[in-house]
Design a protein around this motif. Structure first.
Motif, short mmCIF file in Angstrom:
data_model
loop_
_atom_site.label_atom_id
_atom_site.label_comp_id
_atom_site.label_asym_id
_atom_site.label_seq_id
_atom_site.Cartn_x
_atom_site.Cartn_y
_atom_site.Cartn_z
N LEU A 139 38.42 31.10 87.80
CA LEU A 139 37.00 30.95 88.13
C LEU A 139 36.11 31.38 86.97
CD1 LEU A 139 36.82 32.21 91.81
CD2 LEU A 139 36.32 29.91 91.00
N SER A 167 22.85 35.39 85.67
CA SER A 167 23.85 34.62 86.41
C SER A 167 24.13 35.28 87.76
CB SER A 167 25.15 34.56 85.63
OG SER A 167 24.92 34.13 84.34
N LYS A 218 31.65 39.86 91.14
CA LYS A 218 32.27 41.03 90.49
C LYS A 218 32.32 40.88 88.97
CE LYS A 218 35.93 40.91 93.20
NZ LYS A 218 37.31 41.15 93.64
N ASP A 219 32.45 39.58 88.53
CA ASP A 219 32.66 39.36 87.09
C ASP A 219 31.39 39.04 86.32
OD1 ASP A 219 35.38 39.76 87.33
OD2 ASP A 219 35.82 37.63 87.72
N LEU A 220 30.32 38.77 87.03
CA LEU A 220 29.10 38.35 86.33
C LEU A 220 28.01 39.41 86.41
CD1 LEU A 220 28.83 34.60 87.42
CD2 LEU A 220 29.55 35.48 85.19
N SER A 221 27.18 39.38 85.41
CA SER A 221 26.03 40.28 85.40
C SER A 221 24.83 39.51 84.86
CB SER A 221 26.33 41.51 84.55
OG SER A 221 26.46 41.13 83.19
N GLY A 222 23.71 40.15 84.94
CA GLY A 222 22.50 39.55 84.38
C GLY A 222 21.93 38.45 85.26
N LEU A 282 33.06 35.86 91.86
CA LEU A 282 32.21 35.73 90.67
C LEU A 282 31.18 36.86 90.59
CD1 LEU A 282 31.61 31.87 90.47
CD2 LEU A 282 32.87 33.29 88.84
N LEU A 301 24.63 27.65 88.72
CA LEU A 301 24.32 28.91 88.03
C LEU A 301 23.55 28.68 86.74
CD1 LEU A 301 27.59 31.05 88.42
CD2 LEU A 301 25.43 31.29 89.62
N VAL A 336 34.69 32.47 96.64
CA VAL A 336 34.43 32.19 95.22
C VAL A 336 33.20 32.96 94.74
CG1 VAL A 336 33.69 30.38 93.61
CG2 VAL A 336 35.52 29.92 95.24
N PRO A 347 31.39 43.53 84.48
CA PRO A 347 30.92 42.16 84.59
C PRO A 347 30.20 41.70 83.32
CG PRO A 347 29.50 43.62 85.86
CD PRO A 347 30.62 44.45 85.35
N VAL A 348 30.45 40.45 83.00
CA VAL A 348 29.94 39.93 81.75
C VAL A 348 28.80 38.95 82.00
CG1 VAL A 348 31.68 38.07 81.71
CG2 VAL A 348 30.66 38.84 79.59
#
Lengths: 779, 121
Positions: B13, A119, A113-117, A111, A70, A107, B105-106
Motif C-alpha cells: 500500500l 496526506s 499509520k504510515d502517512l503524515s502531513g 495508510l 490523496l 486500507v 509516518p512519512v
C-alpha cells in the motif's frame, strides 16, 4: 491347574462383557469424525485464504483510487479531473458492498499509520466523506467487547470528533479493554475529554494507562492543560495520583495547600508523589508537615522526606536531623540522614567508618622515635669504644694527642611530623658530646633543625674542651680556619669543620680526611637552591669564629711544634683538593687515585644500568679494593640489587591493606538481605581476617545480623584454632628449616653519605663530578 | 529524461502510494518488494537514487546500503525509510553510507523534496 486346598478363589475385578459388534460401529464413528474434522479445517483454511486473496486484490484495486484521491489537486488537468470524478463514483458504488467497505476501511487505517502531513489530513477527510465512520458507530452497539473496542479504536484513529458523545458512556465500562480504549478516545477526541475523564472515572487507572494518557496529552497540538489541582480532592485515589503526576509534568504550583495535605494521605504512592511535588516546587511551608508525618512513614517515604528536606530545608532543620541521627536504626535511612545533614550544613558529618583513631598513628611515631634513639645509643657506644682504644694507643706512644672535633650541622626545614624525632636525635647528640672528652663523629649528617640555643651550647663546649686539653695549637692552622670562615661567608656552607691539630697528623688516614671534606661538596651543590638558609649559616659561622677569638691563646703551652699543615690532601697526591684563589673555590680532579676513580666510574655505570646479575662482580670489587668509599658504594649496590619482593606473610601483615577482610567494603554497601548472605559466606569461607569485621557487626548492627555474625565468629574461631593445631606439629619439625637459600640483610649500613633533596646521594654527586672532570681532562 | 528511482518496500500500500506520488513528481520509479529483487535489479541497473525500507524480506535496507557501497562501489544516493527510527538504526545507516533517513509516518511530499535535494547534490 491345581489350587491349594486352603486358597479361596474370589474374583474381585471382573472384565465387563463387550459385544464385538459395537467395535465396528465405533471404528466407523471415529473415522467419520476425523474426516469431518479434516474437511472442516480444509474448508475454513480455504475460506481464510480466499478471503485474504480477495482482500489483497481489493486493496490493490483500491490503492490507485486512494492515491488519486490523496494527491488530487485543483490545478490538475481536465482529464485528471474527469478521472477523479469517475473514481469517486466507482468507489461509492464499491462501498455499497459490505466486504468492500470493510477492505477500504482497512486500507485507510493502514495508510493512516504510515502517512503524515497533508496526506494524512486528506485521508481522514476521505474516510469521513465516504461515511465509513457509520460502520464504526454500529460496532459500538455490538455485544462483543472486541468489536466495540475496535470500533472505538477506529473512531479514535480517524479522529471522528463527533463520536465523542458516543464513547463517553464507555468510560466506566466493566470490561477493562473497552474502558481503557474509551479513556484514550475521550482524552484524544476533545480537549475537555481529560476533565470529563478525571471527573467521572470510577475505576483504577493502571500505570501503563496513565503513561498512555499522558502521551496523548503530550502530542496534542496547542493544548492548554486545565488546573489539575482541582482533582486532588477526588474520592478516587488513582485520580488524585494521576493528577499529582500531571501537576508535576505541567509544573502547576498553585495547589500548595492541597499537596501539603496529601502528605498525610494513607496511600504511599500519593505521599511519595506529593513529596516529589513539594521538592520540585520548593514548597518551604510544607516542611513542618514533612517532619510531622516522618515518624509514622514507611522507609521509602522517610527517605523521600529526607531528600525533600535536604532540597528545601535550612539550618533550622538541623536539630530535627540530629535527633534522627541518634534515633534511626535502619542503615539506608541513617545514611540518608547523614547525607541530608551534609547537604544542609556541608561537612557537618564526617566519615567515621573504617577510620583509625589518632592513637594508632601516635603509637607508630613513638615506636619510630624509640628505634631512632636506640640506634643512636648503639652508635654512641661504638664511638666510646673507639675513643677508649684511641686513648690507650695515645698513652703507649707517649705525649701525642689528637683532638679533633667535627660538628656537622645541616639546617633543613623538615615536615612537622618529623620534628619530634629530630629534636630527640639532636638532644641525644648533644648529650653524647658533653659526656665525652674526645669524640669522633663519623655518622651520617643528621637532618636536624638546630636551634640557636643548641648551637651556642655546642660552641661553649668546644671552647671548654680546647681549654682543658692545654695542648699547643698551631696558629697558622687557626688562621687558615678563620680564612675558611671568611670564604664560607661568601659561599654559604651549612656545616662546620673545625680542626684543632696538635700532633700526629700522620695517623689520620686519607679516607678520613676525605670524609671530613665531603660536606663541602654537598653544600656547594646546594648553594644555589638553598639561598634562604644563608643568614642562619653565616650567623653560625660568625659565632664560631667569635668563640675562637675568645680563646686565651697565652695560656696555651708554647711547645715547639713543627709546622705541620692541616692535612687537606689526598694520600697519593700533593695537590690540595680545594684551593681558594681570589675568592673562588676550585676543586682538583685528582683527589682520588686513578685506579679508584675508574672503579667508581664502573660502579656508577653498574648503578645506572646493572641488575642482580652484577652481584658477583660487586663482590669481587669489594674483595679487590681496599678503599672504604668503593666498598661502601659496592655494598650499597649489592643491597639495591638484592631487593626481593615481599613475602606473602609480609603482605598480609597488619600494617598492610591486604590484612583487611575482603568482605568489608561489600558489606558496608549491602542491604539487609545481602548482608545476611555475606555473613553466611564469611561463616563458610572466612578466616582470622574476618574476625575484626564480624566483631564490628556484632557491636553495631541489628539483633538479627548480630546473631548470624556471632555464629559466623564462632565458626571461624573454631576453624582458626583447628588450623593452628594442625600447623603446630609441622612447626616443630626442624626439617622444614633446611632451606637452601640465604636471606639478604635488609638493614642499611649505619654510616651513610648525605642524601640530597633529589634523592641522589652525595657520593653520587661526587662520582658524577669526578667522572665529568675525568672526561674533561682526557678530552 | 526523468531520473530513475528504485523504491524498495515490502508494504504494497505504501509503496503504491509513494510510487504514485514520485511518478507524479516526474520520476521513473521501479518498485521491488523484497531484498532479492533489489539485488537482481541492481546487478543490471544503477538508479539515480534508491529509496528503501529497512525491514524487508531476504535483504534488509542496512544490508542494501552495505551492498551498494562496498560491493558495487556505487555512490548512488540512498534514502532510508523506517518505522524503527531508533538511534542505533539511524547511526548504522549513516555509518554505512546512507544519505538520508526518514522515520514513518512519512509525508510523501517531504520525501519528494528530499529526493530532489539528494539528486541535485
Amino acid at each position: 491347574m491345581l489350587t491349594p486346598l486352603r486358597q479361596i478363589k474370589i474374583s474381585l475385578i471382573t472384565a465387563p462383557e463387550f459385544n464385538l459388534d459395537y467395535l465396528w460401529w465405533l471404528t466407523i464413528l471415529f473415522l467419520v469424525l476425523s474426516i469431518v474434522y479434516f474437511v472442516g479445517v480444509f474448508i475454513i483454511r480455504n475460506r481464510i485464504t480466499s478471503n485474504n486473496s480477495r482482500t489483497k486484490e481489493k486493496k490493490v484495486e483500491f490503492s490507485p483510487m486512494i492515491n488519486e484521491f490523496l494527491f488530487y489537486e485543483d490545478s490538475n488537468t481536465k482529464e485528471e479531473k474527469m478521472n477523479y470524478l469517475n473514481l469517486k463514483i466507482q468507489i461509492r458504488e464499491s462501498i455499497k458492498n459490505k466486504f468492500d467497505r470493510h477492505v477500504l476501511t482497512e486500507v485507510l487505517l493502514d495508510l493512516r499509520k504510515d502517512l503524515s502531513g497533508q496526506s494524512q489530513t486528506v485521508l481522514i477527510d476521505l474516510y469521513k466523506d465516504l461515511g465509513l465512520h457509520h460502520d464504526a458507530y454500529e460496532k459500538l452497539g455490538s455485544s462483543k467487547w472486541q468489536i466495540v473496542s475496535s470500533g472505538i479504536l477506529e473512531l479514535t484513529t480517524m479522529e471522528v470528533n463527533e463520536a465523542y458523545g458516543l464513547v463517553l458512556k464507555f468510560i466506566n465500562h466493566r470490561q477493562s479493554t473497552i474502558r481503557k480504549q474509551a479513556e484514550i478516545a475521550v482524552v484524544n477526541l476533545k480537549e475537555e475529554g481529560i476533565k470529563y475523564f478525571l471527573d467521572n472515572t470510577k475505576y483504577k487507572i493502571a500505570e501503563w494507562q496513565q503513561l498512555k494518557l499522558l502521551d496523548v496529552l503530550r502530542h496534542k497540538p496547542n493544548y492548554t492543560p486545565p488546573q489539575f489541582g482541582l482533582w486532588l480532592t477526588s474520592t478516587n485515589t488513582q485520580v488524585v495520583l494521576f493528577s499529582l503526576r500531571l501537576i508535576k509534568y505541567y509544573s502547576q504550583n498553585d495547589a500548595e495547600q492541597s499537596i501539603t495535605t496529601l502528605l498525610k494521605h494513607k496511600k504511599r504512592d500519593i505521599q511519595a508523589e506529593a513529596i516529589e511535588c513539594i521538592k520540585i516546587f520548593h514548597f518551604v511551608n510544607a516542611l513542618p508537615t514533612l517532619k510531622l508525618v516522618y515518624p509514622k512513614a514507611s522507609r521509602d517515604i522517610k527517605i523521600a522526606i529526607l531528600d525533600a528536606i535536604g532540597e528545601i530545608g535550612s539550618t533550622a532543620d538541623v536539630p530535627f536531623l540530629e535527633n534522627l541521627k541518634s534515633t534511626e536504626k535502619h542503615f539506608n535511612i541513617k545514611s540518608k540522614v547523614f547525607s541530608t545533614l551534609n547537604k544542609i550544613n556541608p561537612e557537618s558529618v564526617l566519615p567515621t567508618k573504617n577510620i583509625s583513631n589518632a592513637a594508632f598513628y601516635d603509637v607508630e611515631i613513638n615506636v619510630d622515635s624509640q628505634e631512632t634513639v636506640s640506634e643512636l645509643h648503639e652508635s654512641q657506644e661504638e664511638l666510646l669504644t673507639n675513643i677508649a682504644t684511641a686513648k690507650s694507643s695515645l698513652n703507649t706512644e707517649n705525649k701525642e694527642t689528637v683532638i679533633e672535633e667535627t660538628f656537622e650541622v645541616v639546617s633543613r626545614v623538615e615536615k612537622a611530623e618529623v620534628d619530634k624525632v629530630e629534636e630527640t636525635r639532636t638532644k641525644e647528640i648533644h648529650q653524647g658530646t658533653i659526656s665525652n672528652e674526645v669524640e669522633f663523629v663519623q655518622e651520617e649528617p643528621k637532618e636536624a633543625e638546630m636551634t640557636d640555643e643548641i648551637d651556642s651550647s655546642l660552641l661553649l663546649h668546644i671552647k671548654n674542651d680546647v681549654a682543658i686539653t692545654k695542648n699547643s695549637v698551631d696558629v697558622e692552622n687557626i688562621e687558615k680556619v678563620e680564612h675558611l670562615d671568611k670564604v664560607k661567608e661568601d659561599f654559604t656552607f651549612n656545616f662546620l669543620p673545625f680542626v684543632v691539630e696538635v700532633t700526629s697528623i700522620e695517623e689520620q688516614t686519607p679516607s678520613f680526611i676525605q670524609e671530613d671534606f665531603e660536606p663541602l661538596f654537598e653544600l656547594e651543590g646546594e648553594f644555589i637552591a638553598n639561598e634562604q638558609e644563608v643568614p642562619t649559616v653565616i650567623g653560625l659561622e660568625q659565632s664560631l669564629t667569635d668563640e675562637i677569638d675568645e680563646i686565651d691563646w697565652s695560656s696555651l703551652d708554647k711547645v715547639n711544634v713543627e709546622k705541620k699543615e692541616v692535612a687537606i690532601e689526598a694520600s697519593d697526591s700533593d695537590e690540595p683538593i680545594i684551593s681558594f684563589e681570589n675568592g673562588e673555590v676550585t676543586f682538583s680532579a685528582s683527589f682520588m687515585p686513578q685506579a679508584e676513580l675508574e672503579t667508581m666510574v664502573i660502579l656508577e655505570n653498574i648503578s645506572e644500568l646493572g641488575n642482580s646479575l652484577e652481584l658477583d662482580l660487586l663482590h669481587e670489587i669489594i674483595e679487590e679494593n681496599s678503599s672504604e668509599l668503593i666498598k661502601e658504594r659496592a655494598n650499597e649496590l649489592i643491597q639495591k640489587f638484592s631487593y626481593k619482593t615481599p613475602l606473602p606473610n609480609q603482605l598480609f601483615d597488619k600494617e598492610n591493606d591486604l590484612s583487611e577482610s575482603v568482605f568489608t567494603d561489600i558489606y558496608h554497601l549491602a542491604d539487609l538481605e545481602t548482608k545476611l548472605i555475606l555473613l553466611n559466606e564469611i561463616k563458610d569461607v572466612g578466616d582470622a581476617k574476618e574476625i575484626y569485621l564480624i566483631e564490628s557487626i556484632i557491636e553495631s548492627e541489628s539483633k538479627k545480623l548480630a546473631k548470624v555474625a556471632i555464629e559466623a565468629l564462632n565458626e571461624i574461631k573454631s576453624r582458626v584454632v583447628l588450623t593452628t593445631e594442625e600447623l603446630r606439629p609441622i612447626a616443630n619439625d626442624p626439617s622444614i628449616f633446611d632451606v637452601n637459600f640465604k636471606l639478604e640483610s635488609s638493614e642499611s649500613p649505619k654510616i651513610r653519605l648525605a642524601s640530597t633533596d633529589n634523592g641522589s646521594t652525595l657520593f653520587d654527586q661526587l662520582c658524577s663530578m669526578s667522572h665529568s672532570l675525568y672526561n674533561k681532562i682526557n678530552g | 529524461m526523468s531520473k530513475r528511482v528504485l523504491l524498495a518496500d515490502d508494504d504494497q500500500l505504501l509503496a503504491s502510494l509513494l510510487n504514485f506520488r514520485l511518478e507524479k513528481g516526474g520520476y521513473a520509479v521501479h518498485h521491488s518488494a523484497n531484498g532479492k529483487e533489489v539485488k537482481e535489479y541492481l546487478k543490471n541497473n544503477i538508479p539515480d537514487i534508491i529509496v528503501s525500507d529497512i525491514m524487508m524480506p531476504y535483504f534488509s535496507g542496512i544490508e542494501l546500503i552495505d551492498y551498494v557501497r562496498n560491493e558495487l562501489k556505487s555512490k548512488t544516493p540512498i534514502i532510508i525509510i523506517s518505522s524503527a527510527g531508533n538511534e542505533q538504526n539511524v547511526l548504522t545507516a549513516f555509518e554505512l553510507g546512507a544519505n538520508d533517513f526518514i522515520t514513518k509516518p512519512v509525508s510523501p511530499t517531504e520525501l519528494l523534496v528530499r529526493i530532489g535535494r539528494e539528486i541535485s547534490k
